[in-house]
Design a protein around this motif. Structure first.
Motif, PDB file in Angstrom:
ATOM      1  N   ARG A 238       0.853  -1.184   0.000  1.00 17.05           N
ATOM      2  CA  ARG A 238       0.000   0.000   0.000  1.00 17.05           C
ATOM      3  C   ARG A 238       0.889   1.234   0.000  1.00 17.05           C
ATOM      4  O   ARG A 238       2.084   1.155   0.258  1.00 17.05           O
ATOM      5  CB  ARG A 238      -0.912   0.039   1.238  1.00 17.05           C
ATOM      6  N   ARG A 239       0.310   2.383  -0.258  1.00 21.47           N
ATOM      7  CA  ARG A 239       0.981   3.652  -0.049  1.00 21.47           C
ATOM      8  C   ARG A 239       0.516   4.206   1.287  1.00 21.47           C
ATOM      9  O   ARG A 239      -0.596   3.909   1.727  1.00 21.47           O
ATOM     10  CB  ARG A 239       0.670   4.638  -1.177  1.00 21.47           C
ATOM     11  N   LEU A 240       1.335   4.986   1.925  1.00 22.53           N
ATOM     12  CA  LEU A 240       0.986   5.553   3.218  1.00 22.53           C
ATOM     13  C   LEU A 240       0.007   6.702   3.013  1.00 22.53           C
ATOM     14  O   LEU A 240       0.303   7.678   2.311  1.00 22.53           O
ATOM     15  CB  LEU A 240       2.250   6.055   3.928  1.00 22.53           C
ATOM     16  N   GLY A 241      -1.168   6.588   3.608  1.00 24.33           N
ATOM     17  CA  GLY A 241      -2.182   7.616   3.453  1.00 24.33           C
ATOM     18  C   GLY A 241      -3.541   7.112   3.885  1.00 24.33           C
ATOM     19  O   GLY A 241      -3.690   5.978   4.356  1.00 24.33           O
ATOM     20  N   SER A 242      -4.547   7.938   3.725  1.00 21.16           N
ATOM     21  CA  SER A 242      -5.895   7.599   4.157  1.00 21.16           C
ATOM     22  C   SER A 242      -6.453   6.439   3.354  1.00 21.16           C
ATOM     23  O   SER A 242      -6.355   6.411   2.118  1.00 21.16           O
ATOM     24  CB  SER A 242      -6.814   8.818   4.010  1.00 21.16           C
ATOM     25  N   ASP A 243      -7.065   5.481   4.055  1.00 17.77           N
ATOM     26  CA  ASP A 243      -7.646   4.332   3.357  1.00 17.77           C
ATOM     27  C   ASP A 243      -8.933   4.686   2.629  1.00 17.77           C
ATOM     28  O   ASP A 243      -9.549   3.816   1.991  1.00 17.77           O
ATOM     29  CB  ASP A 243      -7.884   3.170   4.318  1.00 17.77           C
ATOM     30  N   LYS A 244      -9.346   5.942   2.690  1.00 20.08           N
ATOM     31  CA  LYS A 244     -10.475   6.368   1.883  1.00 20.08           C
ATOM     32  C   LYS A 244     -10.122   6.350   0.403  1.00 20.08           C
ATOM     33  O   LYS A 244     -10.990   6.310  -0.462  1.00 20.08           O
ATOM     34  CB  LYS A 244     -10.926   7.772   2.301  1.00 20.08           C
ATOM     35  N   GLU A 245      -8.839   6.422   0.132  1.00 19.21           N
ATOM     36  CA  GLU A 245      -8.359   6.302  -1.243  1.00 19.21           C
ATOM     37  C   GLU A 245      -7.820   4.892  -1.442  1.00 19.21           C
ATOM     38  O   GLU A 245      -6.962   4.434  -0.686  1.00 19.21           O
ATOM     39  CB  GLU A 245      -7.257   7.330  -1.519  1.00 19.21           C
ATOM     40  N   ARG A 246      -8.324   4.196  -2.413  1.00 14.73           N
ATOM     41  CA  ARG A 246      -7.937   2.809  -2.633  1.00 14.73           C
ATOM     42  C   ARG A 246      -6.437   2.685  -2.864  1.00 14.73           C
ATOM     43  O   ARG A 246      -5.842   3.469  -3.588  1.00 14.73           O
ATOM     44  CB  ARG A 246      -8.693   2.241  -3.829  1.00 14.73           C
ATOM     45  N   GLY A 247      -5.856   1.680  -2.244  1.00 11.93           N
ATOM     46  CA  GLY A 247      -4.423   1.451  -2.377  1.00 11.93           C
ATOM     47  C   GLY A 247      -3.589   2.172  -1.347  1.00 11.93           C
ATOM     48  O   GLY A 247      -2.364   2.159  -1.437  1.00 11.93           O
ATOM     49  N   LYS A 248      -4.246   2.807  -0.355  1.00 12.78           N
ATOM     50  CA  LYS A 248      -3.526   3.507   0.691  1.00 12.78           C
ATOM     51  C   LYS A 248      -4.011   3.058   2.070  1.00 12.78           C
ATOM     52  O   LYS A 248      -5.127   2.582   2.221  1.00 12.78           O
ATOM     53  CB  LYS A 248      -3.708   5.026   0.567  1.00 12.78           C
ATOM     54  N   THR A 249      -3.169   3.238   3.043  1.00 11.50           N
ATOM     55  CA  THR A 249      -3.549   2.950   4.425  1.00 11.50           C
ATOM     56  C   THR A 249      -2.562   3.628   5.371  1.00 11.50           C
ATOM     57  O   THR A 249      -1.387   3.813   5.031  1.00 11.50           O
ATOM     58  CB  THR A 249      -3.566   1.434   4.704  1.00 11.50           C
ATOM     59  N   TRP A 250      -3.056   4.005   6.530  1.00 12.22           N
ATOM     60  CA  TRP A 250      -2.180   4.522   7.586  1.00 12.22           C
ATOM     61  C   TRP A 250      -1.670   3.381   8.465  1.00 12.22           C
ATOM     62  O   TRP A 250      -0.777   3.578   9.283  1.00 12.22           O
ATOM     63  CB  TRP A 250      -2.926   5.523   8.469  1.00 12.22           C
ATOM     64  N   ILE A 251      -2.249   2.202   8.315  1.00  9.73           N
ATOM     65  CA  ILE A 251      -1.911   1.079   9.192  1.00  9.73           C
ATOM     66  C   ILE A 251      -0.702   0.334   8.642  1.00  9.73           C
ATOM     67  O   ILE A 251      -0.677  -0.081   7.483  1.00  9.73           O
ATOM     68  CB  ILE A 251      -3.107   0.111   9.330  1.00  9.73           C
ATOM     69  N   ASN A 252       0.281   0.152   9.484  1.00 14.30           N
ATOM     70  CA  ASN A 252       1.467  -0.603   9.114  1.00 14.30           C
ATOM     71  C   ASN A 252       1.234  -2.064   9.502  1.00 14.30           C
ATOM     72  O   ASN A 252       1.413  -2.452  10.655  1.00 14.30           O
ATOM     73  CB  ASN A 252       2.698  -0.048   9.834  1.00 14.30           C
ATOM     74  N   PHE A 253       0.847  -2.885   8.543  1.00 13.55           N
ATOM     75  CA  PHE A 253       0.527  -4.280   8.817  1.00 13.55           C
ATOM     76  C   PHE A 253       1.754  -5.093   9.238  1.00 13.55           C
ATOM     77  O   PHE A 253       1.609  -6.197   9.757  1.00 13.55           O
ATOM     78  CB  PHE A 253      -0.108  -4.927   7.579  1.00 13.55           C
ATOM     79  N   ALA A 254       2.935  -4.554   9.031  1.00 12.35           N
ATOM     80  CA  ALA A 254       4.149  -5.295   9.366  1.00 12.35           C
ATOM     81  C   ALA A 254       4.555  -5.129  10.821  1.00 12.35           C
ATOM     82  O   ALA A 254       5.406  -5.872  11.309  1.00 12.35           O
ATOM     83  CB  ALA A 254       5.301  -4.843   8.464  1.00 12.35           C
ATOM     84  N   ALA A 255       3.969  -4.164  11.541  1.00  6.43           N
ATOM     85  CA  ALA A 255       4.442  -3.821  12.880  1.00  6.43           C
ATOM     86  C   ALA A 255       3.348  -3.983  13.931  1.00  6.43           C
ATOM     87  O   ALA A 255       2.178  -4.205  13.607  1.00  6.43           O
ATOM     88  CB  ALA A 255       4.962  -2.382  12.891  1.00  6.43           C
ATOM     89  N   ASP A 256       3.753  -3.866  15.191  1.00  7.82           N
ATOM     90  CA  ASP A 256       2.816  -3.928  16.303  1.00  7.82           C
ATOM     91  C   ASP A 256       1.956  -2.672  16.352  1.00  7.82           C
ATOM     92  O   ASP A 256       2.209  -1.684  15.657  1.00  7.82           O
ATOM     93  CB  ASP A 256       3.583  -4.058  17.627  1.00  7.82           C
ATOM     94  N   ALA A 257       0.961  -2.699  17.238  1.00  9.31           N
ATOM     95  CA  ALA A 257       0.052  -1.566  17.375  1.00  9.31           C
ATOM     96  C   ALA A 257       0.792  -0.307  17.786  1.00  9.31           C
ATOM     97  O   ALA A 257       0.478   0.795  17.325  1.00  9.31           O
ATOM     98  CB  ALA A 257      -1.038  -1.893  18.392  1.00  9.31           C
ATOM     99  N   SER A 258       1.792  -0.421  18.652  1.00 10.93           N
ATOM    100  CA  SER A 258       2.516   0.754  19.142  1.00 10.93           C
ATOM    101  C   SER A 258       3.304   1.440  18.044  1.00 10.93           C
ATOM    102  O   SER A 258       3.619   2.619  18.154  1.00 10.93           O
ATOM    103  CB  SER A 258       3.468   0.348  20.263  1.00 10.93           C
ATOM    104  N   HIS A 259       3.608   0.739  16.970  1.00  5.08           N
ATOM    105  CA  HIS A 259       4.420   1.300  15.902  1.00  5.08           C
ATOM    106  C   HIS A 259       3.725   1.273  14.549  1.00  5.08           C
ATOM    107  O   HIS A 259       4.370   1.479  13.524  1.00  5.08           O
ATOM    108  CB  HIS A 259       5.736   0.534  15.791  1.00  5.08           C
ATOM    109  N   GLY A 260       2.427   1.007  14.544  1.00  2.35           N
ATOM    110  CA  GLY A 260       1.762   0.971  13.252  1.00  2.35           C
ATOM    111  C   GLY A 260       0.269   0.835  13.299  1.00  2.35           C
ATOM    112  O   GLY A 260      -0.384   0.707  12.272  1.00  2.35           O
ATOM    113  N   SER A 261      -0.315   0.836  14.518  1.00  2.59           N
ATOM    114  CA  SER A 261      -1.767   0.786  14.713  1.00  2.59           C
ATOM    115  C   SER A 261      -2.395  -0.548  14.322  1.00  2.59           C
ATOM    116  O   SER A 261      -3.614  -0.681  14.350  1.00  2.59           O
ATOM    117  CB  SER A 261      -2.464   1.911  13.919  1.00  2.59           C
ATOM    118  N   SER A 262      -1.594  -1.528  13.981  1.00  6.44           N
ATOM    119  CA  SER A 262      -2.141  -2.832  13.608  1.00  6.44           C
ATOM    120  C   SER A 262      -2.413  -3.667  14.853  1.00  6.44           C
ATOM    121  O   SER A 262      -1.598  -3.702  15.775  1.00  6.44           O
ATOM    122  CB  SER A 262      -1.168  -3.587  12.698  1.00  6.44           C
ATOM    123  N   ILE A 263      -3.555  -4.351  14.872  1.00 11.21           N
ATOM    124  CA  ILE A 263      -3.870  -5.224  16.004  1.00 11.21           C
ATOM    125  C   ILE A 263      -3.274  -6.609  15.799  1.00 11.21           C
ATOM    126  O   ILE A 263      -3.420  -7.490  16.626  1.00 11.21           O
ATOM    127  CB  ILE A 263      -5.387  -5.344  16.209  1.00 11.21           C
TER     128      ILE A 263
END
Length: 826
Positions: free
Chosen positions: A409-434
């Motif tokens: 993904r590109r870093l940005g609002s997920d309201k735009e397809r292909g973007k997200t603020w969530i870092n799926f590679a990291a923990d919640a403390s460093h990327g908001s991923s659960i």
């Protein structure tokens, strides 16, 4: 008595405007020098100055005259106060931009409130220095904090008019004004720095005098050039030069230098991008002023005036959005914003990052990052039709250094397809991923616990077709019961016995549930924790019998660091992204430590590596090898809600997740078709393993291959653990030939004592142990050569074919002469 003078500061509203510039008052200075008649009040004021012995006191008394008359403070007291050292003068704290650098020193991202790069005076082109002095304060190196000549002229004019119409401020006073505004910490301080009062002007003059005592002229000039605003979001001449001309201030030519010098007074009015006409007129004014002062020749003046503006604008964005490694950059940013080592409060930490002028050197390897991003984007495109996502984290064994981090993904609002603020590679403390369930990759922790308990590779356990958990206890000793029947994945294996090796290679669920009960659930959980595992939300992992099947929600980064521990022979390091941070003065700041420590015996780690290597050659990920020693484990989450692969070499470890951000159970990968390519059900080897392979091949290209260590021999006490194969009969063969044949069949050989034999010639194999039949590959066969007579005919194996030529009862064919075979080196 002195007539009260009303002070009306003719300053622009813009805080960045240099209102007292020399050129802005030229006409007024000339009017004063022309001998305009002075009123009686003015004459009385000037005559009253004769008794003062210090010129500075005279000037400050004149400037502060109305305020002093009102408060009753004498001129001598004012002069003494003026010359004393201000206690609240702080030249530190000017915002500077911070940079995040990759391991090779290249810039990953820049952070700032004000885009500023401090430089020394010798790092600014001489022509640029002369341009600024010409238009702002041509006598800067000749006068002190107060330009006596200029200020007296201004005062004469101001007193004559009854209000302040001229400033006469030099570069030192302009620096003070910018400094007070820039270092303001509150709205009140900002208001005080901009207020139109005599008190503010007197304070600025006093500070200017103090700075002239404290610093050299060159240092003051450099500070001024670094603090002034030039428009375009650029603060300081270095940032301005890079913004408007894409070059350093040291390389500015005359027209470029004159343009920047002219902008300082009114950055918005003379903005070269928005008002090029006004900017050029202002630039030409500076050029003519330089020629008037004799600082450039008339020929240089003429040539410069003919030149266009020549802008080559280069914007330096703040933050990670445009970074070439956006999610790694975001990880580093969150590391600083969340770790108390960088400040007691979130506000302090943000201030340090965006104002502190930090140089943040990271662990990111450009080659590794590029290979990972390319692999992720290739197999799971950013805007794929199935809306699946992929993430990968790569960690160096033995150091914990994060070498790469990629999300499709590109870093940005997920309201735009292909973007997200969530870092799926990291923990919640460093990327908001659960986090995401890790599936069968957790079986490696059960394997490690069993091997630590000295369970040999050949240990075999019955794997039922279905398993109802019983006999489990958590780490508190509480029994865990469940009526849920757990089954194997879609491969349908079960209902037979497996060894540690074959059960791992085939990733048999029920085998690992039985193995986990054998070694203990708590021991398995503690093994995972020792290897750094915890849930992505930071909480300890939950303990249930299905722990080994990977139901806990974790991040790829944590899993990669755990598998890196195997590659480092049991040495675990917390994943780190920052190697060093220095402030503008070169002082090093404390950074989080990897806290490396030995958590697993080297021999146990070697045994784990031995088993997991087979996953890539004969197990669930066969065909995914790297052409160098490597090991790994596939992971398929229940109902195909996600798929994983975690693998490593002694030099690099990585974990890959593929799933659906909208929820894997609601959007399973049971019959996945993506961008015209259909996969059917997605296992760990279907998409994650190819991503891992492509990333690792690219990252390790050109690097020498490191090998794993052989496990301790006691793990082979029950054989290799492999499925049984046919052990060839080598009796009657030359020893060297027998050894070669055994090795080609996957067995090892050793030479035992010679034995009496009338059946085989001397030197040929007379006995072998174990004998011919089915055996586990990798086992050792003992060969005993014959002491018999050289004339004795060699024994040939009994033929199994029907009678006939060469068979029982058929004609005896002559024995071929076979040249001796050299024994291969070990």
């Amino acid at each position: 008595m002195v007539r009260r003078v009303r002070l009306v500061y003719a300053e622009p509203v813009l805080a960045d405007a240099q209102d007292d510039a020399e050129d802005g008052s030229t006409g007024l200075w000339r009017a004063a020098e022309a001998g305009r008649p002075a009123g009686a009040d003015r004459a009385r004021v000037i005559r009253g100055l004769g008794g003062l012995s210090v010129l500075a006191g005279v000037l400050v008394a004149l400037v502060a005259l109305p305020a002093m008359c009102l408060t009753g403070v004498g001129a001598r007291d004012a002069a003494h106060w003026f010359q004393s050292e201000p206690e609240d003068l702080d030249t530190a704290g000017v915002p500077q931009r911070s940079r995040i650098l990759a391991a090779d020193g290249s810039t990953i991202a820049t952070f700032y409130y004000e885009n500023r790069i401090d430089v020394r005076i010798d790092q600014v082109a001489p022509i640029a220095r002369r341009a600024v002095l010409a238009i702002e304060d041509s006598r800067f190196y000749e006068h002190g904090a107060l330009d006596a000549q200029g200020t007296l002229r201004a005062l004469v004019s101001n007193l004559d008019s009854g209000q302040v119409t001229q400033g006469g401020s030099g570069i030192t006073q302009q620096y003070v004004k910018n400094l007070l505004l820039t270092t303001s910490q509150s709205t009140e301080e900002q208001r005080a720095a901009k207020e139109v009062t005599a008190a503010r002007k007197v304070r600025e003059l006093r500070y200017a005098a103090a700075l002239e005592r404290r610093y050299s002229k060159d240092e003051i000039f450099a500070r001024y050039l670094n603090i002034a605003y030039f428009g375009g979001g650029a603060y300081g001449i270095e940032a301005a030069s890079r913004y408007f001309f894409s070059k350093s201030a040291a390389r500015l030519n005359l027209p470029e230098a004159a343009l920047l010098a002219g902008v300082i007074r009114y950055p918005y009015a003379y903005d070269p991008e928005r008002r090029p006409g006004a900017a050029k007129d202002r630039r030409d004014t500076v050029i003519r002023r330089m020629a008037q002062l004799g600082w450039i020749t008339r020929a240089e003046e003429s040539a410069a005036l003919r030149r266009p503006l020549g802008l080559r604008v280069h914007r330096t964005p703040s933050g990670c959005v445009t970074s070439t490694a956006p999610f790694f950059c975001d990880y580093v940013q969150r590391e600083i914003l969340t770790d108390p080592v960088f400040g007691a409060t979130a506000k302090e930490r943000e201030k340090l990052l965006k104002r502190g002028g930090l140089t943040i050197r990271t662990t990111l390897d450009r080659r590794t990052q590029k290979a990972a991003q390319r692999a992720v984007d290739r197999h799971v495109p950013r805007k794929n039709s199935a809306r699946k996502a992929a993430a990968e984290a790569l960690v160096e064994p033995g150091t914990g250094e994060i070498k790469g981090m990629a999300v499709d993904r590109r870093l940005g609002s997920d309201k735009e397809r292909g973007k997200t603020w969530i870092n799926f590679a990291a923990d919640a403390s460093h990327g908001s991923s659960i986090g995401m369930q890790a599936g069968s990759t957790f079986k490696a922790f059960t394997l490690a616990a069993a091997l630590e308990d000295d369970m040999p590779f050949g240990t075999r356990l019955m794997a039922p077709r279905a398993f109802t958990p019983s006999g489990f206890r958590d780490c508190e000793g509480r029994p865990l019961k469940s009526s849920e029947r757990l089954r194997n994945s879609a491969d349908g294996e079960g209902g037979k016995r497996f060894s540690l090796v074959t059960g791992t290679h085939h990733s048999v669920n029920t085998f690992f549930l039985v193995l986990e009960r054998e070694v203990g659930l708590c021991e398995t959980v503690k093994m995972a924790e020792r290897l750094g595992m915890r849930q992505a939300d930071g909480k300890p992992m939950e303990q249930y019998p299905s722990f080994t099947l990977g139901f806990n929600q974790v991040s790829p980064l944590r899993l990669a660091a755990a598998y890196a521990t195997f590659g480092a022979r049991g040495r675990h390091c917390e994943p780190i992204a920052i190697k060093q941070i220095t402030d503008p003065a070169g002082k090093r700041l404390k950074v989080p430590s990897a806290n490396c420590r030995q958590v697993l015996d080297k021999g146990v780690a070697d045994a784990v590596n031995h088993v997991l290597r087979g996953v890539l050659t004969k197990g669930t990920a066969r065909g995914m090898g790297l052409g160098r020693p490597a090991a790994g484990k596939t992971g398929t989450v229940d109902n195909f809600s996600a798929a994983w692969f975690a693998g490593y070499t002694p030099d690099l470890a990585a974990a890959v997740w593929v799933g659906d951000p909208r929820g894997g159970y609601r959007h399973p990968m049971t019959s996945l078709c993506m961008d015209g390519r259909c996969y059917g059900p997605v296992f760990g080897a279907t998409i994650p393993a190819p991503i891992w392979r492509d990333s690792m091949v690219g990252a390790l290209a050109g690097r020498p291959a490191s090998g794993f260590h052989r496990p301790p021999s006691h793990y082979f006490s029950k054989g290799s653990g492999e499925d049984r194969v046919e052990l060839p009969d080598v009796r009657g063969l030359e020893v060297a030939e027998a050894i070669a044949k055994l090795r080609s069949a996957g067995f090892r050989a050793r030479i035992g004592a010679a034995v009496e034999s009338g059946e085989y010639p001397r030197g040929r194999v007379a006995e072998m142990s174990p004998g011919p039949g089915r055996a586990e590959p990798g086992g050792t066969v003992t060969l005993r050569p014959s002491k018999g007579d050289d004339a004795a005919p060699p024994r040939t194996p009994e033929p199994s074919g029907p009678p006939g030529p060469g068979g029982p009862g058929g004609p005896q064919l002559p024995i071929p002469t076979i040249p001796p075979v050299q024994r291969p080196a070990d």
